[in-house]
Design a protein around this motif. Structure first.
Motif, short mmCIF file in Angstrom:
data_model
loop_
_atom_site.label_atom_id
_atom_site.label_comp_id
_atom_site.label_asym_id
_atom_site.label_seq_id
_atom_site.Cartn_x
_atom_site.Cartn_y
_atom_site.Cartn_z
N VAL A 66 5.13 6.85 -3.29
CA VAL A 66 4.00 7.66 -3.72
C VAL A 66 2.73 6.88 -3.42
N ASN A 67 1.83 7.51 -2.67
CA ASN A 67 0.61 6.81 -2.29
C ASN A 67 -0.62 7.56 -2.77
N LEU A 68 -1.49 6.83 -3.49
CA LEU A 68 -2.77 7.34 -3.94
C LEU A 68 -3.89 6.65 -3.19
N ALA A 69 -4.97 7.34 -2.96
CA ALA A 69 -6.10 6.77 -2.23
C ALA A 69 -6.77 5.67 -3.04
N GLY A 70 -7.16 4.60 -2.34
CA GLY A 70 -7.99 3.58 -2.95
C GLY A 70 -7.27 2.39 -3.55
N TYR A 71 -5.98 2.20 -3.22
CA TYR A 71 -5.22 1.09 -3.79
C TYR A 71 -4.59 0.25 -2.68
N ASN A 72 -4.54 -1.04 -2.89
CA ASN A 72 -4.03 -1.97 -1.90
C ASN A 72 -2.53 -1.77 -1.70
N ARG A 73 -2.11 -2.00 -0.45
CA ARG A 73 -0.69 -1.97 -0.09
C ARG A 73 -0.37 -3.31 0.56
N PRO A 74 0.00 -4.31 -0.23
CA PRO A 74 0.05 -5.68 0.28
C PRO A 74 1.29 -6.03 1.09
N TYR A 75 2.37 -5.29 0.91
CA TYR A 75 3.61 -5.68 1.58
C TYR A 75 3.63 -5.20 3.03
N GLU A 76 4.52 -5.82 3.80
CA GLU A 76 4.63 -5.56 5.24
C GLU A 76 5.07 -4.12 5.49
N LYS A 77 4.27 -3.38 6.27
CA LYS A 77 4.70 -2.03 6.62
C LYS A 77 4.48 -1.70 8.10
N HIS A 78 3.49 -2.26 8.76
CA HIS A 78 3.25 -2.05 10.19
C HIS A 78 3.04 -0.57 10.54
N GLY A 79 1.81 -0.22 10.84
CA GLY A 79 1.54 1.11 11.37
C GLY A 79 1.49 2.18 10.29
#
Length: 735
Positions: A66-79
């Protein structure tokens, strides 16, 4: 780590509760769980390295993305991968409910983020008795005091789809991509992971990449490019994972890698792919589209058998799928949208003589001449029907058939007078302008005045014209959505699609015995949001009966056989083998009879009658049978095509040959199947009651014999003519 293990209907599911009180989906498979599979490839991920193992689990295996706008995504995801979402990685476990209902077991899991976003996530898992499938839905609730913008919500997310077995993914993993398209429906291709860009290029280290296999639909034609279906198999572990997205609009699934594992994420519309996002005010919630997920052996046939059983469970009960009546429709290779009373009457006589039970007047009944860009009011044309269309529908009933008509209620032509006078909020709007496609406007079913309009049409054709069947067509693609009354155009589209489903539910509540066919230029909306309501689905507008064999053989991958309508249209200038081929295209599914029957010579018309009569003796088996493909699913390049339906003690098998340009035997010869231009040897080992004394007979046609023999669990057929087909029945031998 605390494990929660669930084994239901052959599905092994394992959740892990970490030291940080996060719930992880560690296992979803036919195989039993081995915790050593979580971290075993490469020097960085040895199972005994507990620190590294815990880090692996912390960064991956999220139950919900679940992704909300405005929050950091620190783990590796690439692209553009839909993993490592925020607050997906922040959610903590808040409890689980485990209960039973009349359908089966139901599990609800609660997660929450009390620190940053203040959202709560509910995951509902509904199991179904008798099949290895669980239906998944996720719901996000904003429990904070500020608005949150939702950009992505998975319906199903699972990491580790390749983890069983010792070899790496290059050697053991296969994916089938279900391509779909106008006149090219049901084209299912198998690939190795490396063929779709997912090769192992760093097998000894921490594997991750920006490459993603994406299978998506954006727009209101839900299956214009792919079926909303996924299938992956592990040939070493002999397991498969498959899923079905139950949505009539934009949807997406992706397969890629994370932390040395491969994952699959399945969802409805997304911001990246579908121009969709949704603002959640305090107290508001949003629910994902439903996804059915199942497990089986590494057999596409068995997976589709499980899906067939499940589809029957979720479908609206109706007489049409119980009785499987034969339908005549005047369109394909017949009147082609140019009906008149004079043309219809002899066709009605011929259809009744052949044993048809519904007769459908297709496009054109509402307007003289060229009608494409003027549709929308659906009033009968007196130029075509001087005494009114009811004269023709009454005649259909006099002949013992139920009349039907064609409608395309979701659109209005740009030259429709009602469209010219209607306000813009009746239609899809983008950039302040009405959306055009193929000289049509898209109606917005969120508007109560639109609902009033389409209900008036339904009531009129049913009550005034005496119609008991509606072919509901849909021939445009309005694109990414509408900007009216929605934060995003994708959300406007989603709300319209939900409103359309609600409208359908109301129609069937008013007219429970009305048969409505789901048609979208043939098979461009083959999805089980619609097909859980509609009783019958048009599979294609394919005009070449020889090429229809591929669609007919593979149709049961996308829809139950009793819902899959296939055209049979004997040609005026054809021969007996052409009639036989045409009939066999439809005889294991639903017969959509067409063609100029009144102009066929007696010996060819007799073959139509025989085919329909034979169908009526086997149709009560069709609604219980599950699919099988003894030489695998069909391909458009195959000279030989083979597909069937099986029950506990009998099976039916259709075999086609089309010796024509572009068709060959290469695929089968590479697979070790014995075939020539004149003969095909069909292994029948997958049939459960296979025995040397199994009785094999050609049930259609009876008076056009063909050479065949059954020996050593192999049925060998000999077709001497370039284009031929036969229908066989296989019965359990006497014990």
């Amino acid at each position: 780590m605390k494990y929660i293990k669930i084994n239901e209907n052959g599905i092994h599911i394992v959740f892990g509760i970490t030291d940080k009180n996060q719930i992880k989906l560690l296992h979803f498979s036919k195989a039993e769980f081995d915790e050593n599979d979580i971290c075993k490839f490469g020097k960085e991920c040895k199972a005994e390295d507990l620190v590294r193992k815990e880090q692996f689990i912390d960064e991956a295996f999220q139950l919900v993305q679940v992704n909300l706008a405005g929050y950091n995504r620190p783990y590796e995801k690439h692209g553009n991968k839909h993993i490592c979402t925020a607050p997906g990685y922040l959610l903590t476990y808040a409890g689980m409910e485990d209960s039973w209902n009349e359908i089966g077991r139901k599990i609800t899991i609660y997660q929450e983020d009390k620190e940053e976003t203040h959202v709560r996530v509910e995951t509902r898992m509904q199991f179904y008795k008798g099949t290895s499938i669980v239906r998944m839905v996720n719901k996000v609730i904003n429990e904070g005091d500020s608005t949150q913008c939702l950009e992505y919500l998975s319906s199903f997310c699972y990491t580790g789809i390749e983890k069983e077995g010792k070899s790496n993914s290059d050697a053991k993993m296969r994916v089938r991509i279900p391509y779909n398209g106008w006149q090219k429906e049901m084209s299912i291709k198998e690939y190795k992971f490396g063929d779709v860009g997912l090769a192992q290029t760093q097998p000894g280290v921490y594997q991750r990449t920006s490459q993603v296999l994406e299978v998506s639909n954006t727009g209101n034609w839900s299956t214009k490019k792919y079926l909303p279906l996924g299938y992956v198999e592990n040939t070493e572990a002999h397991t498969s994972l498959f899923w079905q997205i139950e949505h009539n609009g934009s949807w997406h699934y992706e397969i890629s890698d994370q932390n040395t594992h491969f994952y699959v994420c399945v969802s409805g519309p997304t911001e990246v792919q579908s121009h969709w996002f949704k603002n959640l005010a305090p107290g508001e919630s949003f629910e994902s589209v439903p996804v059915a997920v199942g497990v089986a052996d590494d057999s596409f046939e068995k997976a589709m058998g499980e899906l067939t059983k499940y589809r029957r469970m979720i479908r609206r009960p109706n007489k049409d799928d119980e009785n499987l009546p034969v339908i005549f429709n005047d369109y394909m290779n017949c009147l082609f949208g140019d009906p008149t009373t004079e043309k219809e009457l002899p066709l009605i006589d011929a259809a009744a003589e052949c044993g048809c039970e519904y007769y459908v007047i297709d496009a054109g009944w509402y307007a003289p001449g060229e009608w494409w860009d003027s549709v929308g009011e659906w009033q009968e044309s007196r130029e075509r029907f001087p005494n009114g269309i009811k004269e023709v529908t009454d005649y259909i009933r006099q002949k013992g058939m139920i009349p039907g008509v064609w409608l395309e209620l979701e659109v209005m032509g740009i030259n429709c007078e009602k469209a010219k006078n209607a306000p813009d909020d009746w239609f899809f709007i983008r950039h302040g302008k009405r959306v055009y496609d193929r000289s049509r406007y898209q109606l917005d079913f969120r508007n109560p005045e639109v609902i009033e309009h389409v209900n008036e049409v339904i009531d009129r054709v049913v009550k005034d014209y005496g119609v008991g069947y509606i072919k509901m067509d849909y021939n445009i693609e309005p694109g990414i959505g509408t900007e009216l009354g929605a934060e995003s155009v994708g959300q406007g589209l989603l709300e319209h699609e939900k409103a359309y489903l609600n409208w359908l539910d109301d129609v069937f509540a008013r007219y429970p015995d009305l048969v409505i066919e789901n048609c979208s230029s043939g098979g461009l909306r083959i999805d089980y949001a619609l097909l859980s309501r509609y009783s019958i689905q048009s599979t294609s507008d394919q005009e070449d009966y020889r090429n229809y064999a591929t669609i007919a053989a593979n149709a049961v991958a996308g829809v139950t056989p009793e819902q899959a309508a296939v055209w049979s249209y004997p040609m005026r200038q054809g021969d007996k083998e052409e009639v036989i081929y045409n009939m066999i295209n439809a005889m294991l599914l639903r017969i959509h009879q067409s063609g100029h029957l009144a102009q066929l010579p007696p010996e060819r018309l007799a073959l139509v009658k025989e085919g329909i009569a034979c169908y009526k003796t086997i149709r009560q088996d069709i609604k219980y049978a599950i699919p099988y493909w003894p030489i695998d699913i069909a391909d458009n390049e195959d000279m030989w095509v083979c597909g069937g339906l099986q029950l506990e003690n009998k099976a039916y098998l259709a075999v086609w040959k089309r010796q024509m340009e572009g068709k060959n035997n290469d695929r089968y010869m590479k697979a070790g199947i014995n075939c020539t231009d004149d003969s095909l040897s069909i292994p029948l080992d997958s049939i459960p009651f296979i025995r040397d004394d199994m009785q094999v007979s050609c049930i259609y046609p009876k008076k056009e014999p063909v050479d065949f023999e059954f020996k050593g669990n192999v049925l060998t057929v000999h077709f001497k003519k370039p284009v031929m087909a036969r229908l066989f029945e296989l019965r359990k031998g006497i014990v």
